[in-house]
Write a protein that holds these residues in place. Structure first.
Motif, PDB file in Angstrom:
ATOM      1  N   THR A 145      32.046  30.696   3.606  1.00 59.32           N
ATOM      2  CA  THR A 145      31.341  29.627   4.308  1.00 59.32           C
ATOM      3  C   THR A 145      30.847  28.583   3.307  1.00 59.32           C
ATOM      4  N   VAL A 146      30.938  27.318   3.712  1.00 57.88           N
ATOM      5  CA  VAL A 146      30.414  26.193   2.938  1.00 57.88           C
ATOM      6  C   VAL A 146      29.366  25.487   3.787  1.00 57.88           C
ATOM      7  N   TRP A 147      28.311  25.005   3.156  1.00 62.94           N
ATOM      8  CA  TRP A 147      27.273  24.232   3.843  1.00 62.94           C
ATOM      9  C   TRP A 147      27.319  22.795   3.322  1.00 62.94           C
ATOM     10  N   PRO A 148      28.069  21.893   3.966  1.00 61.51           N
ATOM     11  CA  PRO A 148      28.137  20.504   3.500  1.00 61.51           C
ATOM     12  C   PRO A 148      26.788  19.806   3.631  1.00 61.51           C
ATOM     13  N   ARG A 149      26.614  18.796   2.788  1.00 62.64           N
ATOM     14  CA  ARG A 149      25.415  17.980   2.786  1.00 62.64           C
ATOM     15  C   ARG A 149      25.814  16.522   2.604  1.00 62.64           C
ATOM     16  N   THR A 150      25.261  15.621   3.404  1.00 64.77           N
ATOM     17  CA  THR A 150      25.445  14.180   3.225  1.00 64.77           C
ATOM     18  C   THR A 150      24.103  13.565   2.848  1.00 64.77           C
ATOM     19  N   LEU A 151      24.143  12.605   1.919  1.00 65.62           N
ATOM     20  CA  LEU A 151      22.918  11.941   1.469  1.00 65.62           C
ATOM     21  C   LEU A 151      23.176  10.445   1.367  1.00 65.62           C
ATOM     22  N   THR A 152      22.456   9.658   2.146  1.00 73.53           N
ATOM     23  CA  THR A 152      22.609   8.205   2.115  1.00 73.53           C
ATOM     24  C   THR A 152      21.931   7.633   0.882  1.00 73.53           C
ATOM     25  N   SER A 153      22.643   6.767   0.162  1.00 71.74           N
ATOM     26  CA  SER A 153      22.075   6.155  -1.034  1.00 71.74           C
ATOM     27  C   SER A 153      21.872   4.657  -0.890  1.00 71.74           C
ATOM     28  N   GLY A 154      22.291   4.071   0.241  1.00 73.16           N
ATOM     29  CA  GLY A 154      22.072   2.655   0.472  1.00 73.16           C
ATOM     30  C   GLY A 154      20.862   2.428   1.355  1.00 73.16           C
ATOM     31  N   ARG A 155      20.822   1.261   1.987  1.00 70.80           N
ATOM     32  CA  ARG A 155      19.683   0.919   2.830  1.00 70.80           C
ATOM     33  C   ARG A 155      19.760   1.543   4.211  1.00 70.80           C
ATOM     34  N   ASN A 156      20.945   1.984   4.601  1.00 66.36           N
ATOM     35  CA  ASN A 156      21.067   2.633   5.898  1.00 66.36           C
ATOM     36  C   ASN A 156      20.294   3.940   5.920  1.00 66.36           C
ATOM     37  N   GLY A 157      19.892   4.351   7.108  1.00 69.95           N
ATOM     38  CA  GLY A 157      19.207   5.622   7.238  1.00 69.95           C
ATOM     39  C   GLY A 157      20.176   6.786   7.090  1.00 69.95           C
ATOM     40  N   GLU A 158      19.628   7.998   7.088  1.00 73.58           N
ATOM     41  CA  GLU A 158      20.464   9.186   6.984  1.00 73.58           C
ATOM     42  C   GLU A 158      21.399   9.294   8.192  1.00 73.58           C
ATOM     43  N   LEU A 159      22.518   9.974   7.987  1.00 73.61           N
ATOM     44  CA  LEU A 159      23.461  10.198   9.075  1.00 73.61           C
ATOM     45  C   LEU A 159      22.893  11.214  10.053  1.00 73.61           C
TER      46      LEU A 159
END
Length: 263
Positions: free
Chosen positions: A35-49
């Protein structure tokens, strides 16, 4: 203004229309024998996904459909994750130390295989993406553009760096197997490896025998600070992207043989 100049000004907007107004898609597929637990992290001005951290078991896919067309951010996969005695979510590799699957805004604790996106960068209508091993490696993955974009190539780190990781860079799991491999900059923190101080230019900071270990396994990735020419990919039009963990493990799925054991 002549017709050619007018057309050039329209190019960024035409590229965004090619993607579709308002959003792109990030899709994830797990072909690893764990199992993998993906993570997304916003680095611009947009909010988190809408999904910043989630579980992805072997053979399962998942999509995030609300990625802004000008989004910039990071993606990585965590491995060996469990709930500890205090009820906190913790991972053997790429943990974000928040105690939560979502990471609650936190970044990764390296070493980890890192995906970097800059979609429609600076209004250009071009998508920039790469795989960065500048802080190390924890699992193989690939990025495949999908949709209507033109000139969009897949980039991949499909090799198992853990299997050739020098002992001074190795991170071992509870059973003694190598679960991640630090970059030499992360492990030794010396200017000649981190390209800092007197080594802060491309001329004074060439590849090292350590960075070549990563590059040999994954020729398309950033293996150290000045590894740009073969590592940054540009998509001329709008596209969505598929991130596949363990892209070459469709048939060979023995985690012990491959060195991926987290028990």
């Amino acid at each position: 203004m002549d017709a050619r100049a007018s057309f050039d000004l329209l190019l960024p907007f035409l590229a965004l229309l090619a993607r579709g107004v308002g959003a792109a898609t990030l899709s994830f597929a797990n072909k690893c024998p764990y199992t993998v637990w993906p993570r997304t992290l916003t680095s611009g001005r947009n909010g988190e996904l809408s999904s910043t951290g989630f579980e992805l078991v072997t053979g399962v896919s998942f999509s995030i459909n609300d990625v802004p067309e000008t989004w910039s951010g990071l993606v990585w996969g965590r491995t060996g994750c469990t709930i500890d005695a205090s009820g906190k979510f913790v991972c053997a590799t790429a943990d974000c130390a928040s105690g939560e699957v979502s990471c609650n805004g936190a970044g990764p604790i390296p070493p980890n295989t890192l995906v970097e996106f800059n979609l429609a960068a600076a209004g250009s209508g071009q998508d920039f993406y790469d795989i960065n091993l500048g802080y190390g490696f924890n699992l193989p993955l690939s990025i495949t553009p999908q949709g209507s974009g033109s000139g969009c190539n897949t980039t991949s780190c499909a090799g198992n760096v853990n299997s050739v990781c020098p002992s001074e860079l190795a991170v071992k799991g509870s059973n003694g197997s190598v679960v991640a491999c630090k970059s030499v900059c992360l492990a030794l923190n010396q200017p000649q490896y981190c390209c800092t101080g007197a080594y802060g230019t491309v001329e004074t900071c060439p590849p090292t025998n350590y960075s070549k270990i990563f590059k040999d396994q994954c020729p398309q990735v950033y293996s150290y600070a000045y590894d740009d020419k073969s590592s940054t990919f540009i998509c001329a039009g709008g596209a969505s992207f598929l991130i596949t963990f363990c892209p070459l493990l469709d048939i060979i799925c023995d985690p012990i043989l491959l060195g991926y054991s987290f028990k």
